[in-house]
Design a protein around this motif. Sequence first.
Motif, PDB file in Angstrom:
ATOM      1  N   ALA A 163      11.669  -5.280  -1.852  1.00  0.00           N
ATOM      2  CA  ALA A 163      11.232  -4.512  -0.514  1.00  0.00           C
ATOM      3  C   ALA A 163      10.636  -5.975  -0.109  1.00  0.00           C
ATOM      4  O   ALA A 163      10.479  -6.450   0.759  1.00  0.00           O
ATOM      5  N   ILE A 164       9.573  -6.041  -0.778  1.00  0.00           N
ATOM      6  CA  ILE A 164       8.594  -7.205  -0.647  1.00  0.00           C
ATOM      7  C   ILE A 164       8.640  -8.649  -0.548  1.00  0.00           C
ATOM      8  O   ILE A 164       8.608  -9.244   0.069  1.00  0.00           O
ATOM      9  N   VAL A 165      10.150  -8.675  -1.690  1.00  0.00           N
ATOM     10  CA  VAL A 165      10.596 -10.262  -1.418  1.00  0.00           C
ATOM     11  C   VAL A 165      11.469 -10.632  -0.137  1.00  0.00           C
ATOM     12  O   VAL A 165      12.054 -11.106  -0.071  1.00  0.00           O
ATOM     13  N   VAL A 166      12.581  -9.159  -0.208  1.00  0.00           N
ATOM     14  CA  VAL A 166      12.714  -9.401   1.318  1.00  0.00           C
ATOM     15  C   VAL A 166      12.718  -9.671   2.488  1.00  0.00           C
ATOM     16  O   VAL A 166      12.801 -10.423   3.445  1.00  0.00           O
ATOM     17  N   THR A 167      12.102  -8.824   2.299  1.00  0.00           N
ATOM     18  CA  THR A 167      10.294  -9.214   3.611  1.00  0.00           C
ATOM     19  C   THR A 167       9.720 -10.975   3.637  1.00  0.00           C
ATOM     20  O   THR A 167       9.941 -11.303   4.432  1.00  0.00           O
ATOM     21  N   GLY A 168       9.540 -10.413   2.593  1.00  0.00           N
ATOM     22  CA  GLY A 168       8.507 -11.986   2.422  1.00  0.00           C
ATOM     23  C   GLY A 168       9.792 -13.623   2.822  1.00  0.00           C
ATOM     24  O   GLY A 168       9.633 -14.306   3.603  1.00  0.00           O
ATOM     25  N   THR A 169      10.628 -13.359   2.469  1.00  0.00           N
ATOM     26  CA  THR A 169      12.285 -13.771   2.460  1.00  0.00           C
ATOM     27  C   THR A 169      12.837 -13.896   3.683  1.00  0.00           C
ATOM     28  O   THR A 169      12.491 -14.730   4.428  1.00  0.00           O
TER      29      THR A 169
ATOM     30  N   ALA B 121       0.733  -1.085  -0.124  1.00  0.00           N
ATOM     31  CA  ALA B 121      -0.175   0.094   0.352  1.00  0.00           C
ATOM     32  C   ALA B 121       1.329   0.750  -0.327  1.00  0.00           C
ATOM     33  O   ALA B 121       0.467   2.374  -0.634  1.00  0.00           O
ATOM     34  N   VAL B 122       2.107   1.465   0.472  1.00  0.00           N
ATOM     35  CA  VAL B 122       2.763   2.409   1.085  1.00  0.00           C
ATOM     36  C   VAL B 122       3.275   2.443  -0.342  1.00  0.00           C
ATOM     37  O   VAL B 122       3.797   3.671  -0.898  1.00  0.00           O
ATOM     38  N   SER B 123       3.948   1.483  -1.143  1.00  0.00           N
ATOM     39  CA  SER B 123       4.784   1.466  -2.540  1.00  0.00           C
ATOM     40  C   SER B 123       3.616   1.816  -3.606  1.00  0.00           C
ATOM     41  O   SER B 123       3.963   2.925  -4.008  1.00  0.00           O
ATOM     42  N   VAL B 124       2.264   1.100  -3.445  1.00  0.00           N
ATOM     43  CA  VAL B 124       1.199   2.427  -4.167  1.00  0.00           C
ATOM     44  C   VAL B 124       1.028   3.183  -4.248  1.00  0.00           C
ATOM     45  O   VAL B 124       0.863   4.351  -5.178  1.00  0.00           O
ATOM     46  N   LEU B 125       0.969   4.404  -2.914  1.00  0.00           N
ATOM     47  CA  LEU B 125       0.716   5.195  -2.788  1.00  0.00           C
ATOM     48  C   LEU B 125       2.381   6.860  -3.249  1.00  0.00           C
ATOM     49  O   LEU B 125       1.373   7.608  -3.295  1.00  0.00           O
ATOM     50  N   ILE B 126       3.131   6.257  -2.227  1.00  0.00           N
ATOM     51  CA  ILE B 126       4.241   7.187  -3.217  1.00  0.00           C
ATOM     52  C   ILE B 126       4.366   6.609  -4.686  1.00  0.00           C
ATOM     53  O   ILE B 126       4.374   8.274  -5.149  1.00  0.00           O
TER      54      ILE B 126
END
Length: 453
Positions: free
Chosen positions: A213-219, A17-22
């Motif tokens: 960031a999503i990949v790193v967070t998911g990992t 959501a933050v990425s989409v908003l940015i």
Amino acid sequence: MTFKTKLVLITILPLIAVSVLIGAATYFQARHLIEVETRAVEDRILATKKQEIQNYISLALTSISRIYENEPNGREAAQEQVKEILHNMTFGEDGYFFVYTREGVNLVHPKLGHLVGEKWWDLQDPEGDFVIQSLIEAAEAGGDFHEYVWHKPSTGLVENKLGFAIMLEKWGWMLGTGLYTDDIDREVEIIRADFAASIRQTVFVIFIIALAAIVVTGTLIAGVRFSEQRFADSKLKELTNRIFEIQEQERKRVSTELHDSISQLLVSVRYGIELIHSEAGKVPDLQTQATKCLGILDRAISEVRRISRDLRPSVLDDMGLATALVSLGNEFETHSGIKVTVSAERGNDRLPENAKTALYRVVQECMTNVARHSNATEVDINLSYNSSTLSLTIKDDGVGIQSPLPKAGGLGIRNMRERIETLGGTLRIMKRTKGGTRINVTIPLSTRGLKAA
């Protein structure tokens, strides 16, 4: 929805959501910046062109001022001379001067000669603007600019044009010139394209950063979950193993109490009743009652011994797993009438007590299930070893297990799986092609301390 799934969503969704908003804020802010910058560029270029047009008008006025003011050889001759000068004054590829009377009659037009001498008061451009009227109006106002659409001589196309007109009051002429603005449009489009490319690149970079960031967070989440899962599984196995150990200790204690205490008490009572039986020969009723009591006591003693053996068979502790399985098979065959064949290889003390107990309980549970559900006539039990693995197989020729087998299975199946998994082994249940059920147990001897030192 599982707790783990909720945890992942709670972690990942805000990041998305933050990425989409940015990205959206960057996009719309950049679009606004494009509009502001292009308008500023357009205004600067337009101001430059206006100044250039005014300079051309000043040049034209300077060229004809002496003739216009003095009218040598008369007005008519002076007007012809001025027409000639303005007709020959061109600049650039498409720059020229034009002259109209207040009535809209064209007097000078170097590029479109067919206009000269004709009245064009009602002439409209493709957008509906009365071009000549508007230019005359601007001239009457003291000299002003007017935008319209006109034929461009070099291309033959209709393009936007910025014109400027002044009035030669003494002769009633409108003198004007102008510059085509299609180059402004092209320059603005180039600027827009450059900005649009920059926006796309910026949004793409934001997308890549967000994705990374999503990949790193998911990992990281997956790693933490995997680590926690392994830790939880190991603790659960330790707890399960401890529960089984406590359960077996309690069973052994109860079995010992039954065998050494209750059973001995019952045997002592039997001796007493036997004495009463032997002394009651002169009292038939008392002897008959004593006989009944002896029969009841024999059954009670037999039942206590069976319960004691089921709780913790002494043969397992005294003779080992192989002998205990043979004894279990013989006893099961005697009580159920189902033929049992046991082929058990001796492990030569390669198994610790907890492994022996677990395997015995698995076979015991399987035999109970055979008696209750299978309608089998024969059961085969095979226990074997190799250098690194113990294998246990139980087969019957009954109706076969339910297909597909529920993932968790019943309580008995779940207990069997947990017992084997605490030893690092696997338990597989399958339906035989020729009918019946097959259960395979495999335990690696090199783990969990199963292999003797």
